[in-house]
Design an enzyme around this catalytic site. Structure first.
Site, PDB file in Angstrom:
ATOM      1  CE1 TYR A  86      -4.009  -1.083  -0.184  1.00 25.39           C
ATOM      2  CE2 TYR A  86      -3.262  -2.567   1.815  1.00 25.39           C
ATOM      3  CZ  TYR A  86      -4.454  -2.243   0.912  1.00 25.39           C
ATOM      4  OH  TYR A  86      -5.685  -3.565   0.127  1.00 25.39           O
TER       5      TYR A  86
ATOM      6  CG  ASN B 177     -13.258  -1.923   1.377  1.00 25.46           C
ATOM      7  OD1 ASN B 177     -12.502  -2.581   1.189  1.00 25.46           O
ATOM      8  ND2 ASN B 177     -12.815  -1.254   0.595  1.00 25.46           N
TER       9      ASN B 177
ATOM     10  CG  HIS C 272      -6.796  -5.137  -3.718  1.00 26.06           C
ATOM     11  ND1 HIS C 272      -6.892  -3.234  -4.024  1.00 26.06           N
ATOM     12  CD2 HIS C 272      -6.393  -5.232  -5.175  1.00 26.06           C
ATOM     13  CE1 HIS C 272      -6.307  -2.963  -4.535  1.00 26.06           C
ATOM     14  NE2 HIS C 272      -5.612  -4.338  -5.114  1.00 26.06           N
TER      15      HIS C 272
ATOM     16  CD  GLU D  49      -2.674  -3.801  -7.199  1.00 21.54           C
ATOM     17  OE1 GLU D  49      -2.700  -2.715  -6.999  1.00 21.54           O
ATOM     18  OE2 GLU D  49      -3.480  -4.544  -7.400  1.00 21.54           O
TER      19      GLU D  49
END
Ligand code: RTP
Ligand code: MG
Length: 140
Positions: free
Chosen positions: A52, A115, A118, A129
């Protein structure tokens, strides 16, 4: 170089902890995505912080790293035509209160931070990623 048919995802600690892993994988497969690579891991602060790093200057960075290291996650590379855009549609808006009915975040997420899932935001980031988590011997 950038690809147009792959994206990267993580089922986040809240969703794994609440027992939604199976249902979310089912939605992903029903949505037409093929699982190219997958692993179940508990991120260290160093690894989550590095993943991140693009959000380093944002006020929620510290909390985000804390949350993403609070329990195990499922990381995966997914394949489909128009994968990045279609997957963002399948998961819904960052804030589950704004996520469309039927989306993964609408069904399984509790808050803007916790949430559930991703999804990469561009082909370029999908590549970066996926490479962050998986070697060439771990994708099929
Ligand atoms: P993601 O990267 O996880 O798919 O989510 P996203 O693109 O929809 O949202 P992004 O702006 O990239 O933010 C990354 C993650 O940081 C957490 N967040 N917390 N407290 C807050 O205001 C806040 N805003 C974002 C969420 O976990 C978000 O998914
Ligand atoms: Mg994002």
């Amino acid at each position: 170089m950038a690809t147009t048919n792959k994206t990267f995802t993580m089922i986040k600690p809240d969703a794994v902890g609440n027992g939604h892993t199976g249902a979310i994988l089912n939605d992903i497969i029903a949505g037409g995505f093929k699982i190219v690579a997958m692993k179940y891991i508990h991120l260290s602060k160093e690894t989550a912080g590095a993943f991140y790093a693009v959000h380093k200057e944002r006020p929620f960075y510290g909390e985000l790293v804390g949350f993403m290291t609070s329990g195990p996650i499922v990381a995966a590379i997914l394949e489909k035509n128009n994968a990045v855009e279609d997957f963002r549609k399948l998961i819904g808006a960052t804030d589950p209160a704004k996520a469309e009915a039927g989306t993964i975040r609408n069904k399984y997420a509790k808050s803007i931070e916790a949430n559930a899932i991703h999804g990469s935001d561009s082909d370029e980031n999908a590549e970066i990623e996926g490479n962050f988590f998986f070697s060439q011997f771990e994708r099929f």
